[in-house]
Design a protein around this motif. Sequence first.
Motif, PDB file in Angstrom:
ATOM      1  N   PHE A  19      -2.836   6.763 -11.437  1.00  0.00           N
ATOM      2  CA  PHE A  19      -3.869   5.938 -10.801  1.00  0.00           C
ATOM      3  C   PHE A  19      -3.712   4.452 -11.102  1.00  0.00           C
ATOM      4  CE2 PHE A  19      -6.729   9.902 -10.804  1.00  0.00           C
ATOM      5  CZ  PHE A  19      -6.204  10.290  -9.582  1.00  0.00           C
ATOM      6  N   ALA A  20      -3.035   4.128 -12.227  1.00  0.00           N
ATOM      7  CA  ALA A  20      -2.780   2.709 -12.503  1.00  0.00           C
ATOM      8  C   ALA A  20      -1.958   2.126 -11.343  1.00  0.00           C
ATOM      9  CB  ALA A  20      -2.019   2.568 -13.824  1.00  0.00           C
ATOM     10  N   ARG A  21      -0.915   2.864 -10.980  1.00  0.00           N
ATOM     11  CA  ARG A  21      -0.084   2.417  -9.852  1.00  0.00           C
ATOM     12  C   ARG A  21      -0.905   2.324  -8.579  1.00  0.00           C
ATOM     13  NH1 ARG A  21       5.522   5.456  -8.014  1.00  0.00           N
ATOM     14  NH2 ARG A  21       5.749   4.487  -5.946  1.00  0.00           N
ATOM     15  N   LEU A  22      -1.684   3.353  -8.327  1.00  0.00           N
ATOM     16  CA  LEU A  22      -2.521   3.367  -7.121  1.00  0.00           C
ATOM     17  C   LEU A  22      -3.418   2.134  -7.063  1.00  0.00           C
ATOM     18  CD1 LEU A  22      -3.232   5.402  -4.738  1.00  0.00           C
ATOM     19  CD2 LEU A  22      -5.213   6.031  -6.085  1.00  0.00           C
ATOM     20  N   ASN A  23      -4.052   1.825  -8.187  1.00  0.00           N
ATOM     21  CA  ASN A  23      -5.037   0.747  -8.182  1.00  0.00           C
ATOM     22  C   ASN A  23      -4.407  -0.637  -8.203  1.00  0.00           C
ATOM     23  OD1 ASN A  23      -7.417   2.238  -7.936  1.00  0.00           O
ATOM     24  ND2 ASN A  23      -7.220   2.893 -10.073  1.00  0.00           N
ATOM     25  N   LEU A  24      -3.369  -0.791  -9.018  1.00  0.00           N
ATOM     26  CA  LEU A  24      -2.725  -2.103  -9.087  1.00  0.00           C
ATOM     27  C   LEU A  24      -2.226  -2.516  -7.705  1.00  0.00           C
ATOM     28  CD1 LEU A  24      -1.553  -4.509 -10.569  1.00  0.00           C
ATOM     29  CD2 LEU A  24       0.520  -3.166 -11.002  1.00  0.00           C
ATOM     30  N   TRP A  25      -1.467  -1.616  -7.071  1.00  0.00           N
ATOM     31  CA  TRP A  25      -0.907  -1.979  -5.769  1.00  0.00           C
ATOM     32  C   TRP A  25      -1.976  -1.993  -4.690  1.00  0.00           C
ATOM     33  CZ3 TRP A  25       3.608  -4.276  -5.216  1.00  0.00           C
ATOM     34  CH2 TRP A  25       4.484  -4.222  -6.315  1.00  0.00           C
ATOM     35  N   GLY A  26      -3.021  -1.225  -4.894  1.00  0.00           N
ATOM     36  CA  GLY A  26      -4.158  -1.271  -3.974  1.00  0.00           C
ATOM     37  C   GLY A  26      -4.793  -2.652  -3.974  1.00  0.00           C
ATOM     38  N   VAL A  27      -4.932  -3.231  -5.196  1.00  0.00           N
ATOM     39  CA  VAL A  27      -5.520  -4.573  -5.293  1.00  0.00           C
ATOM     40  C   VAL A  27      -4.604  -5.604  -4.639  1.00  0.00           C
ATOM     41  CG1 VAL A  27      -6.136  -6.408  -6.913  1.00  0.00           C
ATOM     42  CG2 VAL A  27      -6.942  -4.060  -7.303  1.00  0.00           C
ATOM     43  N   ILE A  28      -3.316  -5.503  -4.931  1.00  0.00           N
ATOM     44  CA  ILE A  28      -2.363  -6.449  -4.314  1.00  0.00           C
ATOM     45  C   ILE A  28      -2.448  -6.339  -2.791  1.00  0.00           C
ATOM     46  CG2 ILE A  28       0.085  -7.013  -4.060  1.00  0.00           C
ATOM     47  CD1 ILE A  28       0.490  -6.010  -6.948  1.00  0.00           C
ATOM     48  N   SER A  29      -2.464  -5.097  -2.300  1.00  0.00           N
ATOM     49  CA  SER A  29      -2.551  -4.878  -0.860  1.00  0.00           C
ATOM     50  C   SER A  29      -3.831  -5.490  -0.293  1.00  0.00           C
ATOM     51  CB  SER A  29      -2.498  -3.369  -0.581  1.00  0.00           C
ATOM     52  OG  SER A  29      -2.637  -3.110   0.779  1.00  0.00           O
ATOM     53  N   THR A  30      -4.912  -5.361  -1.049  1.00  0.00           N
ATOM     54  CA  THR A  30      -6.188  -5.903  -0.579  1.00  0.00           C
ATOM     55  C   THR A  30      -6.159  -7.427  -0.481  1.00  0.00           C
ATOM     56  OG1 THR A  30      -7.302  -4.011  -1.567  1.00  0.00           O
ATOM     57  CG2 THR A  30      -8.684  -5.885  -0.979  1.00  0.00           C
ATOM     58  N   VAL A  31      -5.423  -8.058  -1.417  1.00  0.00           N
ATOM     59  CA  VAL A  31      -5.281  -9.513  -1.322  1.00  0.00           C
ATOM     60  C   VAL A  31      -4.646  -9.884   0.015  1.00  0.00           C
ATOM     61  CG1 VAL A  31      -4.110 -11.523  -2.292  1.00  0.00           C
ATOM     62  CG2 VAL A  31      -5.178  -9.824  -3.816  1.00  0.00           C
ATOM     63  N   PHE A  32      -3.601  -9.156   0.375  1.00  0.00           N
ATOM     64  CA  PHE A  32      -2.963  -9.432   1.675  1.00  0.00           C
ATOM     65  C   PHE A  32      -3.922  -9.121   2.829  1.00  0.00           C
ATOM     66  CE2 PHE A  32       1.024  -8.643  -0.855  1.00  0.00           C
ATOM     67  CZ  PHE A  32       1.475  -9.947  -0.785  1.00  0.00           C
ATOM     68  N   PHE A  33      -4.725  -8.068   2.653  1.00  0.00           N
ATOM     69  CA  PHE A  33      -5.709  -7.702   3.682  1.00  0.00           C
ATOM     70  C   PHE A  33      -6.670  -8.870   3.921  1.00  0.00           C
ATOM     71  CE2 PHE A  33      -9.553  -4.764   4.668  1.00  0.00           C
ATOM     72  CZ  PHE A  33      -9.247  -4.736   6.015  1.00  0.00           C
ATOM     73  N   GLY A  79       0.825  -1.211   0.000  1.00  0.00           N
ATOM     74  CA  GLY A  79       0.000   0.000   0.000  1.00  0.00           C
ATOM     75  C   GLY A  79       0.858   1.259   0.000  1.00  0.00           C
ATOM     76  N   LEU A  80       1.922   1.227   0.779  1.00  0.00           N
ATOM     77  CA  LEU A  80       2.832   2.375   0.819  1.00  0.00           C
ATOM     78  C   LEU A  80       3.402   2.651  -0.576  1.00  0.00           C
ATOM     79  CD1 LEU A  80       4.794   4.439   2.084  1.00  0.00           C
ATOM     80  CD2 LEU A  80       6.216   2.528   2.827  1.00  0.00           C
ATOM     81  N   TYR A  81       3.802   1.568  -1.240  1.00  0.00           N
ATOM     82  CA  TYR A  81       4.363   1.750  -2.573  1.00  0.00           C
ATOM     83  C   TYR A  81       3.302   2.318  -3.517  1.00  0.00           C
ATOM     84  CZ  TYR A  81       6.993   1.055  -6.782  1.00  0.00           C
ATOM     85  OH  TYR A  81       7.654   1.288  -7.954  1.00  0.00           O
ATOM     86  N   GLY A  82       2.093   1.803  -3.397  1.00  0.00           N
ATOM     87  CA  GLY A  82       1.024   2.226  -4.296  1.00  0.00           C
ATOM     88  C   GLY A  82       0.582   3.664  -4.091  1.00  0.00           C
ATOM     89  N   GLN A  83       0.544   4.131  -2.860  1.00  0.00           N
ATOM     90  CA  GLN A  83      -0.038   5.436  -2.570  1.00  0.00           C
ATOM     91  C   GLN A  83       0.761   6.596  -3.170  1.00  0.00           C
ATOM     92  OE1 GLN A  83       0.715   7.933   0.280  1.00  0.00           O
ATOM     93  NE2 GLN A  83       2.816   7.132   0.283  1.00  0.00           N
ATOM     94  N   PHE A  84       2.017   6.338  -3.536  1.00  0.00           N
ATOM     95  CA  PHE A  84       2.749   7.407  -4.223  1.00  0.00           C
ATOM     96  C   PHE A  84       2.123   7.716  -5.591  1.00  0.00           C
ATOM     97  CE2 PHE A  84       6.266   6.065  -1.342  1.00  0.00           C
ATOM     98  CZ  PHE A  84       6.503   7.293  -0.757  1.00  0.00           C
ATOM     99  N   GLY A  85       1.259   6.811  -6.067  1.00  0.00           N
ATOM    100  CA  GLY A  85       0.590   7.045  -7.336  1.00  0.00           C
ATOM    101  C   GLY A  85      -0.602   7.983  -7.260  1.00  0.00           C
ATOM    102  N   GLU A  86      -0.989   8.359  -6.052  1.00  0.00           N
ATOM    103  CA  GLU A  86      -2.257   9.075  -5.909  1.00  0.00           C
ATOM    104  C   GLU A  86      -2.291  10.451  -6.567  1.00  0.00           C
ATOM    105  OE1 GLU A  86      -2.548   9.368  -1.603  1.00  0.00           O
ATOM    106  OE2 GLU A  86      -2.248  11.524  -1.782  1.00  0.00           O
ATOM    107  N   THR A  87      -1.121  11.011  -6.843  1.00  0.00           N
ATOM    108  CA  THR A  87      -1.113  12.366  -7.424  1.00  0.00           C
ATOM    109  C   THR A  87      -1.253  12.340  -8.944  1.00  0.00           C
ATOM    110  OG1 THR A  87       1.284  12.244  -7.291  1.00  0.00           O
ATOM    111  CG2 THR A  87       0.154  13.540  -5.611  1.00  0.00           C
ATOM    112  N   GLY A  88      -1.564  11.198  -9.506  1.00  0.00           N
ATOM    113  CA  GLY A  88      -1.746  11.215 -10.951  1.00  0.00           C
ATOM    114  C   GLY A  88      -1.661   9.821 -11.581  1.00  0.00           C
TER     115      GLY A  88
END
Lengths: 269, 269, 269, 269, 269
Positions: free
Chosen positions: A164-178, A153-162
Amino acid sequence: MAPTITDVAATVVGNIENLVPLTSGQYTMGSLILMVSYGAHFAFILYFIMASLQVAPRYRIVPIMSAIVMASAGLSLMREFSLWEASFNFDGALYQPLSEGNVFTNAFRYGNWTITVPILLTQLPIAFALSRPDLHKRAFRMAIPAVLMIWTGLYGQFGETGDFARLNLWGVISTVFFVWMLIEVRGVISQAVKNSPPQLVAWPKNIWWYFLATWGIYPIAYALPQLGQTGDIVVVRQLLFSIADISTKLVYGIMLSRYVLRRSALEGY
Amino acid sequence: MAPTITDVAATVVGNIENLVPLTSGQYTMGSLILMVSYGAHFAFILYFIMASLQVAPRYRIVPIMSAIVMASAGLSLMREFSLWEASFNFDGALYQPLSEGNVFTNAFRYGNWTITVPILLTQLPIAFALSRPDLHKRAFRMAIPAVLMIWTGLYGQFGETGDFARLNLWGVISTVFFVWMLIEVRGVISQAVKNSPPQLVAWPKNIWWYFLATWGIYPIAYALPQLGQTGDIVVVRQLLFSIADISTKLVYGIMLSRYVLRRSALEGY
Amino acid sequence: MAPTITDVAATVVGNIENLVPLTSGQYTMGSLILMVSYGAHFAFILYFIMASLQVAPRYRIVPIMSAIVMASAGLSLMREFSLWEASFNFDGALYQPLSEGNVFTNAFRYGNWTITVPILLTQLPIAFALSRPDLHKRAFRMAIPAVLMIWTGLYGQFGETGDFARLNLWGVISTVFFVWMLIEVRGVISQAVKNSPPQLVAWPKNIWWYFLATWGIYPIAYALPQLGQTGDIVVVRQLLFSIADISTKLVYGIMLSRYVLRRSALEGY
Amino acid sequence: MAPTITDVAATVVGNIENLVPLTSGQYTMGSLILMVSYGAHFAFILYFIMASLQVAPRYRIVPIMSAIVMASAGLSLMREFSLWEASFNFDGALYQPLSEGNVFTNAFRYGNWTITVPILLTQLPIAFALSRPDLHKRAFRMAIPAVLMIWTGLYGQFGETGDFARLNLWGVISTVFFVWMLIEVRGVISQAVKNSPPQLVAWPKNIWWYFLATWGIYPIAYALPQLGQTGDIVVVRQLLFSIADISTKLVYGIMLSRYVLRRSALEGY
Amino acid sequence: MAPTITDVAATVVGNIENLVPLTSGQYTMGSLILMVSYGAHFAFILYFIMASLQVAPRYRIVPIMSAIVMASAGLSLMREFSLWEASFNFDGALYQPLSEGNVFTNAFRYGNWTITVPILLTQLPIAFALSRPDLHKRAFRMAIPAVLMIWTGLYGQFGETGDFARLNLWGVISTVFFVWMLIEVRGVISQAVKNSPPQLVAWPKNIWWYFLATWGIYPIAYALPQLGQTGDIVVVRQLLFSIADISTKLVYGIMLSRYVLRRSALEGY
Ligand SMILES: CC1=C(/C=C/C(C)=C/C=C/C(C)=C/C=O)C(C)(C)CCC1
Ligand SMILES: CC1=C(/C=C/C(C)=C/C=C/C(C)=C/C=O)C(C)(C)CCC1
Ligand SMILES: CC1=C(/C=C/C(C)=C/C=C/C(C)=C/C=O)C(C)(C)CCC1
Ligand SMILES: CC1=C(/C=C/C(C)=C/C=C/C(C)=C/C=O)C(C)(C)CCC1
Ligand SMILES: CC1=C(/C=C/C(C)=C/C=C/C(C)=C/C=O)C(C)(C)CCC1
Ligand code: NA
Ligand code: NA
Ligand code: NA
Ligand code: NA
Ligand code: NA
Ligand code: NA
Ligand code: NA
Ligand code: NA
Ligand code: NA
Ligand code: NA
């Protein structure tokens, strides 16, 4: 399409807080939210220390762990607060994000979770009096997906400023771990239901639902910047983070402390 | 009439403290008031911790809650103090509010009340030994109007620099919640009168009147800026806030601690 | 004669510290005095906490009150120290008072006394084991003139930079309250002589003389600026304040703690 | 010969630290020394608090006094550290002492000793269980020359930047008081040898030699600037001060704590 | 070849952190690592204090020593963190090391180890209940090579910015002391295996391997700058240091505390 200068800058600055000017009301609300959060965390250190003196020795570590979490999260939130104050400047009409020197970042939150989340998870099997070898195994099995969830999630959130592919891809991976983590937590809860004294058997079940509802706020806060880079989004996100922080650490700690206090009494302490 | 630039600026700056220059005496008095307030709150953390060691276990949480309130309010007041110091600059004759970068705000007070008021209210049914399910229900029923009172007041107070319609409308709404809250408090007091040991039956009644008198100072401080934007009003308002803070938190905490100490003795502790 | 610009400026700046340049030695001596004072106060918090664990429960509050006074006065003196450091600048030969932004003030001392003096006075009847209703009445009767003494003195001391009529008029008024307060203190001492165990009967008498000698230092420090606005006067005044602070709070606290320790032993604790 | 501008400046700036540029290594070493010192002092507060819980009540004050000394000296050394950091600026090649605003001074050390030295000396007769009236008399008789030693030394050390006559004259006077103090200390040690339990009789003798060796470091540090105004001298002096601080306060405190722990055990606690 | 200006500058600035610009991600990661480290150390002070209250008196000092190490290392790491924040400035694209005034240095780490390493080593023979004279001798024999290892390493690490001969020569010398120290540690472990209760005999062996693995991280971090002066190397090194810090102090302390808790129980406490 090649990235524009703005895209690059956006990635560099990390969080949307560095891109939007805030009205006086929004800025004050943000300060307020962060200040109430750190104030509450610090203030309850005392509560948990005193609580630890009133429970049976085997449960004493449960409120102590909450006190440690309070201290650690309080420091981290106080830091977010100072960053907030230092990252905007009033130009007479709006609070402008400063373009150099002071950059706001939510990354410290993830850093802090790396300390606090394993502690919060380990509190569960101790409070529910699982047997010692089982306790270690289960604490470990919950902590691993939890830490992976945080770091992806930490890695993904750096994508939030534009980005969004990064934000979402790593968000999904993070959610799997969740989800993996939640399965492990559910396992501990089942054990807890079995071994709780009859008068307290509703507690682990309620804590489970409470756990789901409150930990679930974090991914919402994570996804929020996709709705737009506005002052309102910035403030609402800090608000979500703060509600989640107070719920998953402070109120959760009070619940567990009260549970072990009751259980101590029932076990004749 | 369309708002002028000054109207807009006034709303932006939030509190009258940012609009009036202060004489040296006024500035010093303001610093002094805030410093005495935070000093007193911090100093009494110790008192309440020690007090908690001398009462029966079931009442121990009452002074602890006061200690938590002291710590939390002390931090918030220390922050008001630093803001005060940073928001004015001596130009050789007067202390001028700084037009940029550092803006004084009372909003942190409301943020802090969101933590402290529910704690102060919950102290009552615990100190007066209401039965456990009743206690939870009543604490909850007091806390809801209290928080609504604070948040509506927070919203309204941004009007104090010129938009008195906003100030008064939301002041009235907040007062409605205040009255609702007082009705709930009165209910707890009635229970307390019934269940207090005969020697202590005057205490809940006295605490009720004390409560009314001291909580009632806050709406006066809220309404005050309508009397004019002068240095004296600024200082008198900070003074009212501080008297109210010390009365509703510190002295109130001493009262409740002494009550539970007596009650512990009568209950054979 | 109409007031000159300098007269006006003098009143504005409040204390003579803002008017005289200091030699390196004087500046260092001032820093040193303030630093030793706050250091001593902070360090003895610990002493009084530990002392409270060794006396009979009814006297436990006496050293606790000293600990509270140490914390509160320590904070206030640390603030005087920082003010001192921030209010002078080395120009290569002398330490010049800064004309803007940072103004030194002794007013915080008076603010702090408003908290500490009532506590110091209330320690007396508790330590000397006066009966409870008597104790409350007498604490109250000592605190009222004491607070009036402090506030009239606070108002008067702003005259020290030139308006000696103000300094002296309010000094006399303050002294009237001082004498009234002393009469009340003497009343407590008389009670103490009557009810002290025979082995300890010399203690209240000695504490009375000690009290007179040490509290009497404050009016001398108050009057001192009339002797001239020189660096030596500035330093000697800070020295007097510090000697008085350490005597009336710290050493006085040790005396009372030792008295109640002895008395606890004699009462079979 | 009339004093040159440089002579005057030298006296004004007080300590040689303000006159010599330092290499990066020297500057870092100085920071390091001061940081290790204050870190060690702060860290051992905890040790002495816990130690006090393990000895017989009559000796409990001995480790408490060490805890107070740790806190007080730690604050003072942290201050020296910040002064050090603020008093030099890196010009790309060397750390240059800043000519204005920030002046380094060792005078705070002397200020701090005024608090700590009487405490360190009073620990001795308490730890060695001298009878109460004897204890008071002897503590007093050690403290008087000690304080005179410190204050004459403080006055003299301002001469170290050039006025060596002043440095040496007052150094000798200070040494006379040092010798007088040592004679008093020796008297306490003799008593201690007489009244120590046989198993512990070597302790007071060893502590005496340890005391001589470690307190003797301070006059060496005092005299050192006469060897030259170089970066090495500056660093070596801070090192000597730090070794002395850790030896005479921290290690000495551990020794006395262990002695009273043993003695408590032998006396059946 | 004569040293160039850059070589000289490199030696002066001490650590590679002062030579390489960092991307936003690298800078944030570095902040994060340092902040998590100091947060974790501070938070566990509480844990070790509470742990000390649950073990037999003779082992009580073991968790106390961990608490002292936590406080001391926490302060030092918080300082590294502030240095990090103050030593880079965001130029809109990269975080540039500041060329003057603020220089980052790892030297404080070595200063801190000088306090913590002897404490960590002394914990071993106490936890493993070696007899008192043996304990003293062995603690001493471990501490000597340890301190020499640290100081030679400190001297050598200034070479990391270019003078690799210095880095390696002193690295080897330091390693010799490391090996000597390990031999002494191994001796303590052997004693521990002999005198541990049968149920706990695996503990000293496991701690030995854990000790080797975690202390071994430090020399790797030391040697790392030879791989290049890049932002990644800078961040990876801070990460290695932090992993090592948390492993050798915090987790190690938890292990020893749990060991003595078990042992206390087996010895009938
Ligand atoms: C699922 C998910 C996330 C979950 C985060 C959680 C569940 C955090 C919990 C934090 C706590 C409880 C902190 C207490 O100190 C992330 C990382 C935001 C990334 C997006 C997907
Ligand atoms: C009725 C009313 C108000 C009441 C505020 C009160 C009663 C605050 C109490 C605060 C306390 C007790 C704080 C302690 O920490 C407001 C919000 C000023 C808005 C105007 C109307
Ligand atoms: C008579 C008199 C004064 C007396 C002050 C006193 C007696 C202060 C005591 C302060 C203490 C004991 C503080 C401890 O914290 C003033 C106000 C200087 C004004 C001049 C006349
Ligand atoms: C003889 C002598 C001195 C002795 C100083 C000593 C002995 C200081 C001890 C300080 C301690 C023990 C501090 C602990 O906190 C001075 C004043 C340097 C001046 C030169 C002559
Ligand atoms: C062998 C070796 C080193 C070893 C360092 C060690 C082993 C440090 C341990 C530190 C600890 C345990 C700190 C805890 O607070 C150095 C000095 C890097 C220099 C290179 C060679
Ligand atoms: Na700002
Ligand atoms: Na984020
Ligand atoms: Na100001
Ligand atoms: Na307001
Ligand atoms: Na200054
Ligand atoms: Na004055
Ligand atoms: Na510097
Ligand atoms: Na000196
Ligand atoms: Na920075
Ligand atoms: Na290094």
